[in-house]
Motif scaffolding. Structure first.
Motif, PDB file in Angstrom:
ATOM      1  N   ARG A 109     -13.334  29.870 -60.899  1.00 57.35           N
ATOM      2  CA  ARG A 109     -12.677  30.684 -61.935  1.00 57.35           C
ATOM      3  C   ARG A 109     -12.633  32.116 -61.465  1.00 57.35           C
ATOM      4  O   ARG A 109     -13.529  32.561 -60.754  1.00 57.35           O
ATOM      5  CB  ARG A 109     -13.488  30.732 -63.234  1.00 57.35           C
ATOM      6  CG  ARG A 109     -13.890  29.447 -63.823  1.00 57.35           C
ATOM      7  CD  ARG A 109     -14.969  29.675 -64.894  1.00 57.35           C
ATOM      8  NE  ARG A 109     -15.423  28.402 -65.382  1.00 57.35           N
ATOM      9  CZ  ARG A 109     -14.847  27.746 -66.387  1.00 57.35           C
ATOM     10  NH1 ARG A 109     -13.825  28.283 -67.026  1.00 57.35           N
ATOM     11  NH2 ARG A 109     -15.295  26.568 -66.760  1.00 57.35           N
ATOM     12  N   VAL A 137      -7.667  29.451 -63.211  1.00 54.69           N
ATOM     13  CA  VAL A 137      -8.354  28.217 -62.832  1.00 54.69           C
ATOM     14  C   VAL A 137      -7.294  27.266 -62.258  1.00 54.69           C
ATOM     15  O   VAL A 137      -6.089  27.510 -62.401  1.00 54.69           O
ATOM     16  CB  VAL A 137      -9.049  27.501 -64.019  1.00 54.69           C
ATOM     17  CG1 VAL A 137     -10.211  28.318 -64.569  1.00 54.69           C
ATOM     18  CG2 VAL A 137      -8.072  27.132 -65.107  1.00 54.69           C
ATOM     19  N   PRO A 193     -12.500  23.049 -64.597  1.00 55.33           N
ATOM     20  CA  PRO A 193     -11.630  23.820 -63.690  1.00 55.33           C
ATOM     21  C   PRO A 193     -10.991  23.003 -62.566  1.00 55.33           C
ATOM     22  O   PRO A 193      -9.906  23.329 -62.109  1.00 55.33           O
ATOM     23  CB  PRO A 193     -12.545  24.895 -63.124  1.00 55.33           C
ATOM     24  CG  PRO A 193     -13.678  24.990 -64.076  1.00 55.33           C
ATOM     25  CD  PRO A 193     -13.831  23.644 -64.725  1.00 55.33           C
ATOM     26  N   HIS A 219      -3.085  28.447 -65.054  1.00 52.56           N
ATOM     27  CA  HIS A 219      -3.606  27.228 -64.428  1.00 52.56           C
ATOM     28  C   HIS A 219      -2.470  26.448 -63.781  1.00 52.56           C
ATOM     29  O   HIS A 219      -1.291  26.670 -64.074  1.00 52.56           O
ATOM     30  CB  HIS A 219      -4.315  26.354 -65.464  1.00 52.56           C
ATOM     31  CG  HIS A 219      -3.365  25.764 -66.465  1.00 52.56           C
ATOM     32  ND1 HIS A 219      -2.878  24.490 -66.346  1.00 52.56           N
ATOM     33  CD2 HIS A 219      -2.774  26.294 -67.557  1.00 52.56           C
ATOM     34  CE1 HIS A 219      -2.039  24.266 -67.341  1.00 52.56           C
ATOM     35  NE2 HIS A 219      -1.957  25.329 -68.087  1.00 52.56           N
TER      36      HIS A 219
END
Ligand code: ZN
Length: 263
Positions: free
Chosen positions: A103, A112, A119, A146
């Protein structure tokens, strides 16, 4: 400030260079993991990201490339490609990949690969999963960046009826309870801009090296923190040249074939 946000490059240098050329002068490049795996040029992709000073996080393929047990959960083609990758990469590449955190917090954003709860592994593919992850985002972090699904998309928390004063920092009703705010799903089509206006969101730039939304072009986004908006972009690259390199390297034919259709 303009920040190029890239994910799932997957050792596809041709796509990465096309994206970097398209993004032009940016203030930073962030990457959301799966730098390697599937594609034919893992060392060159890592070298390029080092050269431009990209900041970022580790994906499940990056962890597997460093010798991690993640390979045990891969499907047969992904596993073959990962065994190839492990044999192909240099110690310098392994060292760089191993140094990537799971992270990274940058201002209002948390980076992430998969999700905030998991994650490396969780796929944010539904509003339910998005809501559960928005609930665990730290108060100061409003935008979750993400990758992992290879789908350009955003899950945006709309303001509830009672907070027209812009009280976006309370987050107190984000626990999935009865007072929860509505969530919108926005497909990150080419050229689509999402104005966040202080709202919380999970945002996925799509995949540079192996898109899976039916569009074979490389996908990325530009984040403008002061303007509080993201814009998705798609870029053509020489897919056939990458497929040739994959065949020459002995990587699975199905992995090369899917690049033509973006699935
Ligand atoms: Zn991936």
């Amino acid at each position: 400030m303009r920040i190029a946000v890239l994910s799932d490059v997957h050792a596809n240098l041709t796509a990465l260079d096309a994206v970097l050329a398209d993004a032009g002068a940016v203030d930073a490049v962030w990457q959301l993991g799966d730098v390697v795996g599937y594609g034919p040029e893992p060392d060159a992709v890592v070298a390029r990201l080092r050269e431009i000073g990209a900041k970022g996080v580790r994906g499940n393929h990056d962890a597997a490339a460093c010798g991690g047990p993640e390979i045990e959960w891969f499907n047969p083609e992904a596993r073959r490609a990962m065994e190839w990758t492990r044999n192909a990469i240099t110690a310098t590449t392994v060292e760089w990949l191993a140094g990537l955190p799971e992270r990274l917090t940058e201002g209002a954003c948390e980076l992430v690969h998969g999700s905030y709860r998991e994650p490396l592994w969780e796929y944010v593919t539904s509003e339910g999963v998005a809501r559960a992850n928005l609930a665990v985002l730290d108060g100061a972090v409003r935008v979750g960046l993400h990758g992992h699904t290879h789908m350009p998309v955003a899950f945006l928390e709309e303001r509830g009826g009672g907070d027209a004063d812009g009280g976006d920092a309370d987050g107190g009703d984000a626990d999935g309870g009865p007072g929860r705010r509505p969530l919108s799903t926005i497909r990150g089509r080419a050229g689509e801009t999402l104005e966040l206006r202080g709202r919380r969101a999970l945002v996925n730039p799509g995949s540079v090296g192996q898109p899976r939304d039916g569009d074979p072009r490389a996908s990325y986004l530009v984040w403008e923190p002061e303007a509080d908006r993201v814009t998705w972009h798609r870029v053509d690259y020489d897919v056939e040249a990458v497929q040739r390199s994959m065949r020459e390297a002995g990587l699975p034919a199905s992995l090369a074939a899917r690049l033509s259709i973006g699935l």
